[in-house]
Motif scaffolding. Structure first.
Motif, PDB file in Angstrom:
ATOM      1  N   GLN A  93     -21.881  19.482  38.641  1.00 24.33           N
ATOM      2  CA  GLN A  93     -21.694  19.193  40.055  1.00 24.33           C
ATOM      3  C   GLN A  93     -22.947  19.545  40.841  1.00 24.33           C
ATOM      4  O   GLN A  93     -23.732  20.423  40.436  1.00 24.33           O
ATOM      5  N   ALA A  94     -23.122  18.889  41.941  1.00 19.78           N
ATOM      6  CA  ALA A  94     -24.251  19.191  42.820  1.00 19.78           C
ATOM      7  C   ALA A  94     -24.227  20.677  43.189  1.00 19.78           C
ATOM      8  O   ALA A  94     -23.171  21.240  43.470  1.00 19.78           O
ATOM      9  N   THR A 135     -30.126  13.040  38.816  1.00 22.82           N
ATOM     10  CA  THR A 135     -29.520  12.308  37.711  1.00 22.82           C
ATOM     11  C   THR A 135     -30.559  11.409  37.061  1.00 22.82           C
ATOM     12  O   THR A 135     -31.216  10.601  37.727  1.00 22.82           O
ATOM     13  N   LEU A 155     -29.056  21.735  41.604  1.00 22.91           N
ATOM     14  CA  LEU A 155     -29.171  20.327  41.232  1.00 22.91           C
ATOM     15  C   LEU A 155     -28.597  19.415  42.310  1.00 22.91           C
ATOM     16  O   LEU A 155     -27.598  19.735  42.960  1.00 22.91           O
ATOM     17  N   VAL A 189     -25.597  14.433  37.706  1.00 27.62           N
ATOM     18  CA  VAL A 189     -25.159  15.352  38.756  1.00 27.62           C
ATOM     19  C   VAL A 189     -24.190  14.610  39.662  1.00 27.62           C
ATOM     20  O   VAL A 189     -24.541  13.580  40.246  1.00 27.62           O
TER      21      VAL A 189
END
Length: 114
Positions: free
Chosen positions: A12-13, A89, A84, A112
């Motif tokens: 996940q972000a 990605t 991230l 991501v």
């Protein structure tokens, strides 16, 4: 001798991942090592590189969030990716300059999600 990368995946972000890369066999005269990434339809771009002496260069997108390191005894290079973002990605490729050649790994996917 092939470069073998690992550590990619779905995150996940805001999360973190650590990529690793090492040759499958003995590789002599290893110099600069690093990571590049590529999204479909885009050119491969620099993420970070590191010399055998530890000098580093980071691409603009990696500065402040990613850290490259290497273990010369293991002939390995690592990429710690923090904070991230969705735009991180990509397929991440490791590389090493050994002698007069540049070797590339097979790539590891980092995705991501928002």
């Amino acid at each position: 001798v092939q470069l073998q990368a690992s550590g990619g995946g779905l995150v996940q972000a805001g999360g973190s991942l650590r990529l690793s890369c090492a040759p499958s066999g003995r590789m002599s005269s290893m110099g600069r090592m690093g990571w590049y990434r590529q999204n479909s339809g885009k050119q491969r771009e620099l993420v970070a590189t590191i010399t055998s002496g530890g000098s580093t260069v980071y691409g603009d997108s990696a500065k402040g969030r990613f850290t490259i390191s290497r273990d010369n005894a293991k002939s390995a290079v690592y990429l710690q990716m923090n904070s991230l973002k969705v735009e991180d990605t990509a397929v991440y490729y490791c590389m090493v300059v050994a002698g007069y050649r540049t070797y590339w790994g097979q790539g590891t996917q980092v995705t991501v999600s928002s």
